[in-house]
Write an enzyme that holds these catalytic residues in place. Structure first.
Site, PDB file in Angstrom:
ATOM      1  N   ASN A  10       4.726  29.693  81.701  1.00 12.21           N
ATOM      2  CA  ASN A  10       5.149  29.128  80.422  1.00 12.21           C
ATOM      3  C   ASN A  10       6.570  29.613  80.138  1.00 12.21           C
ATOM      4  O   ASN A  10       6.781  30.776  79.813  1.00 12.21           O
ATOM      5  CB  ASN A  10       4.164  29.623  79.341  1.00 12.21           C
ATOM      6  CG  ASN A  10       4.590  29.253  77.940  1.00 12.21           C
ATOM      7  OD1 ASN A  10       5.491  28.433  77.742  1.00 12.21           O
ATOM      8  ND2 ASN A  10       3.946  29.856  76.950  1.00 12.21           N
ATOM      9  N   LYS A  12       8.436  28.844  77.749  1.00  6.40           N
ATOM     10  CA  LYS A  12       8.709  28.926  76.302  1.00  6.40           C
ATOM     11  C   LYS A  12      10.065  28.253  76.002  1.00  6.40           C
ATOM     12  O   LYS A  12      10.424  27.305  76.675  1.00  6.40           O
ATOM     13  CB  LYS A  12       8.639  30.373  75.814  1.00  6.40           C
ATOM     14  CG  LYS A  12       7.311  31.034  76.221  1.00  6.40           C
ATOM     15  CD  LYS A  12       7.049  32.312  75.508  1.00  6.40           C
ATOM     16  CE  LYS A  12       5.701  32.864  75.958  1.00  6.40           C
ATOM     17  NZ  LYS A  12       5.312  34.056  75.233  1.00  6.40           N
ATOM     18  N   HIS A 102      -1.206  27.765  71.571  1.00  4.08           N
ATOM     19  CA  HIS A 102      -0.579  29.049  71.914  1.00  4.08           C
ATOM     20  C   HIS A 102      -0.413  29.862  70.623  1.00  4.08           C
ATOM     21  O   HIS A 102      -0.143  29.303  69.562  1.00  4.08           O
ATOM     22  CB  HIS A 102       0.777  28.808  72.590  1.00  4.08           C
ATOM     23  CG  HIS A 102       1.336  30.058  73.187  1.00  4.08           C
ATOM     24  ND1 HIS A 102       1.938  31.032  72.428  1.00  4.08           N
ATOM     25  CD2 HIS A 102       1.336  30.519  74.464  1.00  4.08           C
ATOM     26  CE1 HIS A 102       2.303  32.035  73.225  1.00  4.08           C
ATOM     27  NE2 HIS A 102       1.950  31.747  74.458  1.00  4.08           N
ATOM     28  N   GLU A 104       1.922  31.506  69.536  1.00  2.00           N
ATOM     29  CA  GLU A 104       3.214  31.294  68.863  1.00  2.00           C
ATOM     30  C   GLU A 104       3.186  30.011  68.039  1.00  2.00           C
ATOM     31  O   GLU A 104       3.845  29.923  67.006  1.00  2.00           O
ATOM     32  CB  GLU A 104       4.341  31.304  69.908  1.00  2.00           C
ATOM     33  CG  GLU A 104       4.577  32.731  70.410  1.00  2.00           C
ATOM     34  CD  GLU A 104       5.074  32.851  71.841  1.00  2.00           C
ATOM     35  OE1 GLU A 104       5.526  31.843  72.415  1.00  2.00           O
ATOM     36  OE2 GLU A 104       4.999  33.968  72.388  1.00  2.00           O
ATOM     37  N   GLU A 174      -5.388  35.198  75.603  1.00  4.44           N
ATOM     38  CA  GLU A 174      -4.100  35.883  75.472  1.00  4.44           C
ATOM     39  C   GLU A 174      -4.125  36.761  74.219  1.00  4.44           C
ATOM     40  O   GLU A 174      -3.838  36.279  73.111  1.00  4.44           O
ATOM     41  CB  GLU A 174      -2.971  34.857  75.325  1.00  4.44           C
ATOM     42  CG  GLU A 174      -2.821  33.941  76.515  1.00  4.44           C
ATOM     43  CD  GLU A 174      -1.394  33.440  76.641  1.00  4.44           C
ATOM     44  OE1 GLU A 174      -0.773  33.698  77.675  1.00  4.44           O
ATOM     45  OE2 GLU A 174      -0.888  32.833  75.684  1.00  4.44           O
ATOM     46  N   GLY A 180       4.454  39.392  75.526  1.00  5.02           N
ATOM     47  CA  GLY A 180       5.880  39.701  75.446  1.00  5.02           C
ATOM     48  C   GLY A 180       6.168  41.137  75.050  1.00  5.02           C
ATOM     49  O   GLY A 180       7.297  41.492  74.733  1.00  5.02           O
ATOM     50  N   SER A 220       1.957  39.606  79.222  1.00  5.74           N
ATOM     51  CA  SER A 220       2.745  40.562  80.018  1.00  5.74           C
ATOM     52  C   SER A 220       2.265  40.703  81.465  1.00  5.74           C
ATOM     53  O   SER A 220       2.326  41.780  82.044  1.00  5.74           O
ATOM     54  CB  SER A 220       2.776  41.936  79.340  1.00  5.74           C
ATOM     55  OG  SER A 220       3.379  41.839  78.074  1.00  5.74           O
TER      56      SER A 220
HETATM   57  P1  PGA Z   1       4.302  37.023  78.411  1.00  5.69           P
HETATM   58  O1  PGA Z   1       3.811  35.673  77.698  1.00  5.69           O
HETATM   59  O2  PGA Z   1       3.859  36.959  79.851  1.00  5.69           O
HETATM   60  O3  PGA Z   1       5.798  37.037  78.256  1.00  5.69           O
HETATM   61  O4  PGA Z   1       3.626  38.153  77.689  1.00  5.69           O
HETATM   62  C1  PGA Z   1       2.558  35.124  77.964  1.00  5.69           C
HETATM   63  C2  PGA Z   1       2.339  33.891  77.117  1.00  5.69           C
HETATM   64  O5  PGA Z   1       2.667  33.901  75.928  1.00  5.69           O
HETATM   65  O6  PGA Z   1       1.825  32.864  77.605  1.00  5.69           O
END
Ligand code: PGA
Length: 264
Positions: A10, A12, A102, A104, A174, A180, A220
């Site tokens: 992803n 983003k 997601h 976010e 997640e 992140g 992460s």
């Molecule tokens: P990340 O993001 O690997 O940067 O923690 C994962 C995600 O939000 O899908």
């Protein structure tokens, strides 16, 4: 029932449409160097909408062993929804997957469980596999409520879907506190919830359907953590954010199966 691992990157809101071409090329080269075998794991890139056409053209014309998908989809069919992108548009661009719900989107765009359900329904209606994201925040984890909280999100996202539809979906666990942040859930933490998600699907549908659904872990994930996650019985792949922007690292994550075979 064997479930083909899915390694999804992803991107983003990173990488413009020109950079996207370079990133996909580098990823394909890195995978080629690693002699990536697409029968062992599916490799999926999920760029921003504006990159999709370029990514599609490159992957198709060079016959790269990659799939592509989108980061979101409208719950509406088409019409006066400024800024939204329809499932029909994504199908036309060859997207085989779309992320829905997601954290976010849930946090910054106030997407409710109801909206997530509608988006998953719409994706399925157009033969796009929704990657339905679920997972708890830190407070909920600290209170020890992470399993019931996450299962309630799963149940809401799947409400009113047929067994045949559910067999096609991908669920991504997640935990928000691990996204992140560099804070990875331990493989045991991830397995606990991924296993509970499969159990919930068996309860809502049946064991056979539950055995078909792919459950991913995200948060992460790095080259250094992939093997320990993938050996867990209910983790069928990963949703990778930051590390998917590094083509060598993402290629390494994708061919985890070689490393895990060697260490087993
Ligand atoms: P990340 O993001 O690997 O940067 O923690 C994962 C995600 O939000 O899908």
């Amino acid at each position: 029932m064997s479930r083909k691992p899915l390694i999804a990157g992803n991107w983003k809101m990173n990488v413009n449409h020109i950079e996207a071409v370079g990133l996909v090329q580098k990823l394909a080269w890195a995978l080629g160097d690693f002699k990536y075998d697409p029968t062992k794991a599916e490799c999926l890139v999920i760029p921003p909408f504006v990159d999709l056409r370029g990514v599609q053209t490159l992957i198709e014309s060079d016959k790269m062993p990659l799939k592509w998908g989108a980061q979101d989809v409208s719950e509406h069919e088409n019409g006066a929804y400024t800024g939204d992108i329809s499932a029909e548009m994504l199908v036309k661009l060859g997207c085989s997957y779309v992320i829905v719900g997601h954290s976010e989107r849930r946090q910054y765009h106030h997407e409710s469980d109801f909206i997530v359900n509608e988006k998953a329904r719409n994706a399925l209606a157009h033969d796009i596999t929704p990657i339905i994201c679920v997972g708890e925040g830190l407070e909920i984890r600290r209170a020890g409520e992470h399993v019931p909280f996450t299962l309630a999100q799963v149940e809401a996202a799947l409400a009113d879907r047929s067994a045949a539809e559910v067999a096609q979906v991908v669920i991504a666990y997640e935990p928000i506190w691990a996204i992140g942040t560099g804070e990875v859930a331990t493989p045991e933490d991830a397995q606990e919830v991924c296993g509970a998600i499969r159990g919930k699907i068996a309860e809502l549908y049946d064991e056979e359907i539950a055995a078909q659904v792919r459950v991913l872990y995200g948060g992460s994930v790095k080259a250094s953590t992939i093997v320990a996650l993938m050996v867990k019985p209910d983790i069928d792949g990963v949703l990778v954010g930051g590390a998917s922007l590094n083509p060598d690292e993402f290629a390494f994550i994708t061919r985890f199966y070689e490393v895990s075979q060697k260490t087993n």
